[in-house]
Design a protein around this motif. Structure first.
Motif: not given
Length: 409
Positions: A45-50, A103-109
């Motif tokens: 899972f690779i998360y992007f912003v702009d 974003p993913s649960c670990d990022y939110q953690a």
């Protein structure tokens, strides 16, 4: 609004492209959302912003990875991180699927830790970057992958973001550095161990390596000795090449991750002709075996300790009855003793004091294990002669860290 991205230049569902090309497309299109790529039953899972990457992870042991990096950062910066913090993270997110959160649960953690001032923003960013780099590095090892991009509204709580080119270049350079260690080292998750007890080494080097090469992979070793995993691999490379140090395969499920070096047909043939020990049982007889005594009146706790310390050179001796523990410990002569505080017959404080009065156990590390977290309990543990104190429930990384802290002293 959630959807599979549909604009013409973006990645389509099922499209097979080299990982770098996929990331390049998303960067060019200023994408907001996340890429999900699949290989060998592993999801990245690779998360992007702009169009910039702000986080990456994969589906194999995400919380073990989070905890390992958090503990490593804690050691680097001498942070006092409460054991309860790790337990809260695991309990709150243990049942969640990575893709069920954005974003993913670990990022939110991680964001939650920063928002509640349990972790500074600086250290939270360092944690995000470390996990992103490790996860993205393995993604870039793939030749091609099935992928799809899920468009999302711009994410909140973006702690850090980076240009895809800068991040991928950094990861590819590290992959090249790992590749240069082949054909001896083919994965950063292999587990180094001494062959024949390191008989050809000097006594000091042999004793040092015997203490740390006990079946953990390069990443786990980075926590144990507080050194970068690649630097550990480089420092052991000559010993591996000369046959002094061997390598066990990555443990499951990490053996599913792509390798940093793929053996050629000739190298594979040579390896089959002269196979190294592939299982712990084949080489344990010539390696140091650490005897760990675990004393607790709870069979459940003893099973957890045995499972968590199921390394290749640990021998676990569970003792459930504190009344008979002293004689058993004398016969075992352990390297480390893990001891519950609240036991019937003889409590942990009294048993610890009894052990310390015996000359055999003056210097054996004794770690008190208890559900109590108060200062008075810690003081009582110290007064009884304990070296350290660990609270229940504990995690594998926490147990490994505290055991090796005392094995390496």
């Amino acid at each position: 609004m959630d959807s599979v991205i549909s604009n013409a230049d973006a990645c389509k569902v099922g499209e097979r492209l080299a990982p770098v090309k996929i990331l390049e497309k998303l960067a060019q299109n200023s994408a907001n959302g996340f890429l999900m790529a699949t290989y060998a039953e592993i999801n990245w899972f690779i998360y992007f912003v702009d169009g910039k990457i702000f986080y990456a992870n994969h589906s194999l042991e995400p919380f073990e990875r989070l905890e390992l990096h958090l503990r490593r950062i804690g050691k680097i910066h001498n942070l006092e991180i409460d054991q309860q913090l790790y337990l809260d993270l695991r309990n709150h997110f243990a049942e969640a699927k990575l893709e069920s959160f954005y974003p993913s649960c670990d990022y939110q953690a991680i964001c939650s830790l920063a928002n509640k001032d349990r972790l500074s923003e600086q250290h939270a960013i360092e944690l995000v970057r470390a996990i992103t780099k490790e996860s993205l590095r393995t993604f870039l090892l793939l030749n091609d992958t099935n992928s799809r991009f899920i468009a999302k509204d711009q994410a909140e709580n973006v702690l850090w973001s980076t240009n895809f080119l800068l991040q991928s270049k950094d990861c590819q350079q590290e992959n090249e550095a790992w590749k240069a260690l082949g054909p001896e080292i083919t994965s950063s998750y292999q587990r180094p161990h001494l062959i024949n007890g390191g008989a050809s080494l000097t006594t000091d080097v042999r004793d040092r390596l015997n203490k740390i090469l006990v079946g953990f992979d390069f990443h786990q070793l980075s926590l144990v000795i507080n050194q970068d995993s690649l630097e550990i691999a480089k420092s052991l490379h000559k010993l591996i090449h000369s046959g002094v140090v061997g390598l066990w395969d990555p443990r499951e499920p990490l053996n599913k991750l792509p390798k940093t070096y793929n053996l050629s047909a000739t190298e594979t043939k040579c390896l089959k002709a002269n196979p190294p020990p592939q299982s712990p049982a084949e080489s344990t007889a010539s390696s140091k075996v650490y005897k760990i005594v675990c004393i607790d009146d709870s069979p459940t706790v003893l099973r957890e300790m045995n499972r968590f310390l199921d390394g290749d050179v640990f021998q676990i001796f569970p003792i459930i009855d504190s009344a008979t523990a002293l004689m058993k410990i004398m016969r075992i002569n352990p390297d480390v003793i893990l001891m519950d505080v609240g036991m019937p017959n003889i409590d942990g404080y009294k048993l610890c004091s009894m052990l310390r009065r015996n000359s055999m156990f003056k210097k054996v590390p004794i770690i008190m294990v208890t559900g109590n977290t108060g200062l008075i309990d810690r003081a009582k543990a110290k007064m009884s002669g304990a070296n350290d104190y660990m609270t229940k429930p504990f995690t594998q990384a926490g147990l490994i860290e505290i055991v090796f802290k005392h094995l390496l002293e």
